[in-house]
Design a protein around this motif. Structure first.
Motif, mmCIF file in Angstrom:
data_model
loop_
_atom_site.group_PDB
_atom_site.id
_atom_site.type_symbol
_atom_site.label_atom_id
_atom_site.label_comp_id
_atom_site.label_asym_id
_atom_site.label_seq_id
_atom_site.Cartn_x
_atom_site.Cartn_y
_atom_site.Cartn_z
ATOM 1 N N UNK A 102 38.178 40.799 31.772
ATOM 2 C CA UNK A 102 39.512 40.617 31.424
ATOM 3 C C UNK A 102 39.493 40.629 29.731
ATOM 4 N N UNK A 103 38.477 40.245 28.904
ATOM 5 C CA UNK A 103 38.300 40.393 27.641
ATOM 6 C C UNK A 103 38.365 41.670 27.174
ATOM 7 N N UNK A 104 37.567 42.511 28.091
ATOM 8 C CA UNK A 104 37.562 43.873 27.686
ATOM 9 C C UNK A 104 38.637 44.670 27.881
ATOM 10 N N UNK A 116 50.395 54.919 29.935
ATOM 11 C CA UNK A 116 49.275 55.330 29.047
ATOM 12 C C UNK A 116 48.022 54.636 30.215
ATOM 13 N N UNK A 117 46.915 55.229 29.937
ATOM 14 C CA UNK A 117 45.539 54.915 30.427
ATOM 15 C C UNK A 117 44.508 54.877 29.420
ATOM 16 N N UNK A 118 43.525 54.276 29.585
ATOM 17 C CA UNK A 118 42.360 54.187 28.663
ATOM 18 C C UNK A 118 41.239 53.377 29.476
ATOM 19 N N UNK A 119 40.102 53.385 28.819
ATOM 20 C CA UNK A 119 39.036 53.029 29.241
ATOM 21 C C UNK A 119 37.822 52.821 28.329
ATOM 22 N N UNK A 120 36.776 51.875 28.757
ATOM 23 C CA UNK A 120 35.418 51.869 28.119
ATOM 24 C C UNK A 120 34.534 51.893 29.097
ATOM 25 N N UNK A 121 33.358 51.651 28.715
ATOM 26 C CA UNK A 121 32.212 51.711 29.639
ATOM 27 C C UNK A 121 32.239 50.741 31.022
ATOM 28 N N UNK A 122 33.034 49.717 30.940
ATOM 29 C CA UNK A 122 33.300 48.949 31.994
ATOM 30 C C UNK A 122 34.622 48.903 32.608
ATOM 31 N N UNK A 123 35.610 49.157 32.197
ATOM 32 C CA UNK A 123 36.906 49.122 32.940
ATOM 33 C C UNK A 123 37.681 50.490 32.777
ATOM 34 N N UNK A 163 53.349 49.527 26.808
ATOM 35 C CA UNK A 163 52.354 49.712 25.819
ATOM 36 C C UNK A 163 51.267 48.608 25.882
ATOM 37 N N UNK A 164 51.634 47.347 26.463
ATOM 38 C CA UNK A 164 50.520 46.296 26.290
ATOM 39 C C UNK A 164 49.995 45.560 27.514
ATOM 40 N N UNK A 165 50.850 45.493 28.588
ATOM 41 C CA UNK A 165 50.418 45.341 30.107
ATOM 42 C C UNK A 165 49.985 46.150 30.909
ATOM 43 N N UNK A 166 48.776 45.934 31.522
ATOM 44 C CA UNK A 166 48.475 46.904 32.477
ATOM 45 C C UNK A 166 47.380 46.223 33.653
ATOM 46 N N UNK A 167 46.853 47.314 34.221
ATOM 47 C CA UNK A 167 45.971 46.752 35.402
ATOM 48 C C UNK A 167 44.565 46.792 35.057
ATOM 49 N N UNK A 168 43.869 46.027 35.118
ATOM 50 C CA UNK A 168 42.387 45.981 35.052
ATOM 51 C C UNK A 168 41.746 46.593 36.173
ATOM 52 N N UNK A 169 40.960 47.630 36.233
ATOM 53 C CA UNK A 169 40.189 48.176 37.077
ATOM 54 C C UNK A 169 38.913 48.442 36.634
ATOM 55 N N UNK A 170 37.898 47.358 37.239
ATOM 56 C CA UNK A 170 36.556 47.346 36.959
ATOM 57 C C UNK A 170 35.868 48.620 37.507
ATOM 58 N N UNK A 171 35.089 49.443 36.631
ATOM 59 C CA UNK A 171 34.561 50.481 37.025
ATOM 60 C C UNK A 171 33.494 50.345 38.109
ATOM 61 N N UNK A 172 32.768 49.374 37.885
ATOM 62 C CA UNK A 172 31.501 49.029 38.653
ATOM 63 C C UNK A 172 31.871 48.604 40.068
#
Length: 169
Positions: free
Chosen positions: A13-15, A119-126, A133-142
């Motif tokens: 959630x923080x990520x 849009x979409x974006x990602x980091x190493x965890x999500x 522009x601001x609200x979206x779905x958190x999809x945990x990769x692991x």
């Protein structure tokens, strides 16, 4: 692909928040820092009035506060928000096909067509899929697994979002 059920953890959630606000931070910080350097340069190289010194102090405080807010205060606040809200901790069942992505949870459901994602974006965890522009779905990769994440990314790219972090035109 088969549905998958997961829960979004506090760190995920923080990520998501850090990822969704990264651009604004990295646009503002160099602007404010550059202005601060200009003021300090004027103070050093010119016999300048006292107001430049005080304006430099204000800008230094502003830059310091931005960094403090981003890396210390906001994560603490987000952890408290996550702890307060039961809906954030609900189990989510994710399904998707060639047309849309759907998330179902005890308090409701959310569905979005791939061509309506902005849009979409990602980091190493999500992986984050944004409906605006601001609200979206958190999809945990692991928790989703590499195949699902790759499939979701492929749907997004195929539907006009070739580059992560870029808004749909």
């Amino acid at each position: 692909m088969e549905p998958v059920t997961y829960k979004v953890a506090e760190g995920e959630f923080v990520a998501f928040w850090m990822l969704s606000t990264r651009n604004a931070f990295w646009i503002c910080l160099p602007l404010f820092s550059g202005y601060l350097l200009l003021l300090v340069g004027l103070q050093i190289f010119l016999v300048s009035p006292e107001w430049i010194f005080w304006l430099s102090c204000v800008m230094a405080t502003l830059v310091g506060y931005m960094v403090l807010q981003r890396y210390i205060l906001s994560p603490r606040l987000l952890k408290a928000i996550y702890a307060d809200d039961a809906a954030f901790k609900e189990a989510i069942t994710l399904t998707f096909d060639d047309e849309k992505m759907e998330r179902r949870f005890p308090s409701g459901h959310y569905s979005v067509r791939w061509d309506k994602v902005v849009k979409w974006n990602e980091d190493e965890t999500i992986l984050a899929v944004f409906q605006n522009r601001q609200l979206g779905s958190v999809l945990p990769k692991a928790k989703l697994g590499e195949k699902r994440v790759d499939a979701i990314r492929a749907h997004l790219i195929r539907n006009g979002l070739e580059t992560k972090g870029k808004l749909r035109k």
